[in-house]
Motif scaffolding. Structure first.
Motif, PDB file in Angstrom:
ATOM      1  N   THR A  20       0.868  -1.170   0.000  1.00  0.00           N
ATOM      2  CA  THR A  20       0.000   0.000   0.000  1.00  0.00           C
ATOM      3  C   THR A  20       0.908   1.224   0.000  1.00  0.00           C
ATOM      4  OG1 THR A  20      -0.133   0.116   2.404  1.00  0.00           O
ATOM      5  CG2 THR A  20      -1.804  -1.218   1.289  1.00  0.00           C
ATOM      6  N   HIS A  21       0.317   2.381   0.163  1.00  0.00           N
ATOM      7  CA  HIS A  21       1.112   3.608   0.161  1.00  0.00           C
ATOM      8  C   HIS A  21       2.106   3.650   1.312  1.00  0.00           C
ATOM      9  CE1 HIS A  21      -1.232   5.296  -3.059  1.00  0.00           C
ATOM     10  NE2 HIS A  21      -2.330   4.959  -2.415  1.00  0.00           N
ATOM     11  N   ASP A  22       1.748   3.053   2.424  1.00  0.00           N
ATOM     12  CA  ASP A  22       2.600   3.181   3.603  1.00  0.00           C
ATOM     13  C   ASP A  22       3.015   1.866   4.246  1.00  0.00           C
ATOM     14  OD1 ASP A  22       0.015   2.654   4.293  1.00  0.00           O
ATOM     15  OD2 ASP A  22      -0.081   4.051   5.953  1.00  0.00           O
ATOM     16  N   LYS A  23       2.588   0.726   3.710  1.00  0.00           N
ATOM     17  CA  LYS A  23       2.865  -0.537   4.377  1.00  0.00           C
ATOM     18  C   LYS A  23       2.966  -1.671   3.366  1.00  0.00           C
ATOM     19  CE  LYS A  23       1.367  -2.342   8.810  1.00  0.00           C
ATOM     20  NZ  LYS A  23       0.327  -2.385   9.800  1.00  0.00           N
ATOM     21  N   THR A  24       3.700  -2.732   3.730  1.00  0.00           N
ATOM     22  CA  THR A  24       3.769  -3.944   2.915  1.00  0.00           C
ATOM     23  C   THR A  24       3.279  -5.110   3.752  1.00  0.00           C
ATOM     24  OG1 THR A  24       5.657  -3.105   1.666  1.00  0.00           O
ATOM     25  CG2 THR A  24       5.295  -5.470   1.606  1.00  0.00           C
ATOM     26  N   TYR A  25       2.317  -5.854   3.215  1.00  0.00           N
ATOM     27  CA  TYR A  25       1.749  -7.015   3.898  1.00  0.00           C
ATOM     28  C   TYR A  25       2.254  -8.256   3.188  1.00  0.00           C
ATOM     29  CZ  TYR A  25      -1.521  -3.486   5.605  1.00  0.00           C
ATOM     30  OH  TYR A  25      -2.077  -2.378   6.171  1.00  0.00           O
ATOM     31  N   GLU A  26       2.663  -9.259   3.967  1.00  0.00           N
ATOM     32  CA  GLU A  26       3.159 -10.490   3.392  1.00  0.00           C
ATOM     33  C   GLU A  26       2.270 -11.646   3.808  1.00  0.00           C
ATOM     34  OE1 GLU A  26       7.254 -12.983   3.653  1.00  0.00           O
ATOM     35  OE2 GLU A  26       7.424 -10.805   3.540  1.00  0.00           O
ATOM     36  N   PHE A  27       1.843 -12.446   2.824  1.00  0.00           N
ATOM     37  CA  PHE A  27       0.961 -13.577   3.081  1.00  0.00           C
ATOM     38  C   PHE A  27       1.540 -14.834   2.454  1.00  0.00           C
ATOM     39  CE2 PHE A  27      -1.781  -9.834   3.089  1.00  0.00           C
ATOM     40  CZ  PHE A  27      -2.457 -10.001   4.284  1.00  0.00           C
ATOM     41  N   GLU A  28       1.186 -15.970   3.060  1.00  0.00           N
ATOM     42  CA  GLU A  28       1.602 -17.261   2.531  1.00  0.00           C
ATOM     43  C   GLU A  28       0.377 -18.158   2.434  1.00  0.00           C
ATOM     44  OE1 GLU A  28       4.488 -21.018   3.626  1.00  0.00           O
ATOM     45  OE2 GLU A  28       4.841 -19.093   4.579  1.00  0.00           O
ATOM     46  N   ALA A  29       0.168 -18.711   1.244  1.00  0.00           N
ATOM     47  CA  ALA A  29      -0.970 -19.597   1.008  1.00  0.00           C
ATOM     48  C   ALA A  29      -0.584 -21.030   1.326  1.00  0.00           C
ATOM     49  CB  ALA A  29      -1.410 -19.489  -0.452  1.00  0.00           C
ATOM     50  N   ASP A  30      -1.590 -21.883   1.461  1.00  0.00           N
ATOM     51  CA  ASP A  30      -1.292 -23.288   1.731  1.00  0.00           C
ATOM     52  C   ASP A  30      -0.873 -24.027   0.454  1.00  0.00           C
ATOM     53  OD1 ASP A  30      -3.809 -23.050   0.688  1.00  0.00           O
ATOM     54  OD2 ASP A  30      -4.771 -24.413   2.096  1.00  0.00           O
ATOM     55  N   THR A  31      -1.374 -23.602  -0.717  1.00  0.00           N
ATOM     56  CA  THR A  31      -0.979 -24.218  -1.985  1.00  0.00           C
ATOM     57  C   THR A  31      -0.767 -23.139  -3.034  1.00  0.00           C
ATOM     58  OG1 THR A  31      -3.215 -24.442  -2.836  1.00  0.00           O
ATOM     59  CG2 THR A  31      -2.378 -26.293  -1.528  1.00  0.00           C
ATOM     60  N   ASN A  32      -0.097 -23.510  -4.105  1.00  0.00           N
ATOM     61  CA  ASN A  32       0.147 -22.576  -5.193  1.00  0.00           C
ATOM     62  C   ASN A  32      -1.153 -22.191  -5.893  1.00  0.00           C
ATOM     63  OD1 ASN A  32       0.923 -22.185  -8.323  1.00  0.00           O
ATOM     64  ND2 ASN A  32       2.525 -21.387  -6.957  1.00  0.00           N
ATOM     65  N   SER A  33      -2.089 -23.128  -6.041  1.00  0.00           N
ATOM     66  CA  SER A  33      -3.362 -22.805  -6.699  1.00  0.00           C
ATOM     67  C   SER A  33      -4.184 -21.827  -5.859  1.00  0.00           C
ATOM     68  CB  SER A  33      -4.162 -24.068  -6.989  1.00  0.00           C
ATOM     69  OG  SER A  33      -4.486 -24.733  -5.794  1.00  0.00           O
ATOM     70  N   THR A  34      -4.149 -21.988  -4.539  1.00  0.00           N
ATOM     71  CA  THR A  34      -4.838 -21.030  -3.656  1.00  0.00           C
ATOM     72  C   THR A  34      -4.206 -19.653  -3.798  1.00  0.00           C
ATOM     73  OG1 THR A  34      -5.292 -22.812  -2.094  1.00  0.00           O
ATOM     74  CG2 THR A  34      -5.539 -20.575  -1.273  1.00  0.00           C
ATOM     75  N   LEU A  35      -2.891 -19.614  -3.843  1.00  0.00           N
ATOM     76  CA  LEU A  35      -2.169 -18.355  -4.035  1.00  0.00           C
ATOM     77  C   LEU A  35      -2.631 -17.662  -5.314  1.00  0.00           C
ATOM     78  CD1 LEU A  35       0.509 -16.519  -3.475  1.00  0.00           C
ATOM     79  CD2 LEU A  35       1.452 -17.999  -5.251  1.00  0.00           C
TER      80      LEU A  35
END
Length: 142
Positions: A61-76
């Motif tokens: 975003t303009h002021d922040k970076t959010y990092e996420f991890e999915a359980d599978t590549n297809s979900t990602l």
């Protein structure tokens, strides 16, 4: 559709649930175990979405970076695509407003130009009628 993912915060893994709300224009993520208040990412503030690994992605975003991890590549892939579409819709609505405003200005300018042309024609016809009357008077008395 909920999105459960483990994320590493320091050395602890957390499971977070993602929910995308198009009508509220937000992406909500909620820590399932801690039962804390859900946090929101406003879609209109998202600048970039990157796939950073096989099952990880970031949202900047303009002021922040959010990092996420999915359980599978297809979900990602499903989530990245869904978020990109939602962000595009959110930002394109402002684009639509700009286009609408531009069109309205073009139409208003067109009417202003037409009015100016009509006034000029009226002035010219009035000038011609004065000249015609003046010539008639000259011919009659002159």
């Amino acid at each position: 559709e909920s999105f459960n993912k483990p994320t590493m915060m320091g050395l602890q893994a957390r499971v977070v649930e993602l929910r995308l709300f198009g009508d509220m224009r937000t992406l909500v993520y909620d820590d399932v175990k801690q039962r804390s208040e859900p946090r929101e990412i406003q879609l209109n503030r998202v600048r970039k979405i990157n796939i950073t690994g096989l099952t990880t992605f970031t949202i900047k975003t303009h002021d922040k970076t959010y990092e996420f991890e999915a359980d599978t590549n297809s979900t990602l892939k499903k989530w990245v695509e869904a978020i990109k579409v939602a962000v595009e819709r959110e930002t394109s609505s402002s684009l639509k407003e700009l286009i609408h405003r531009e069109r309205r200005e073009i139409i208003e300018n067109k009417y202003k130009i037409e009015d100016a042309i009509n006034k000029q024609k009226l002035n010219e016809s009035a000038k011609e009628s004065r000249m015609k009357r003046r010539n008639e008077i000259k011919n009659k008395y002159g």
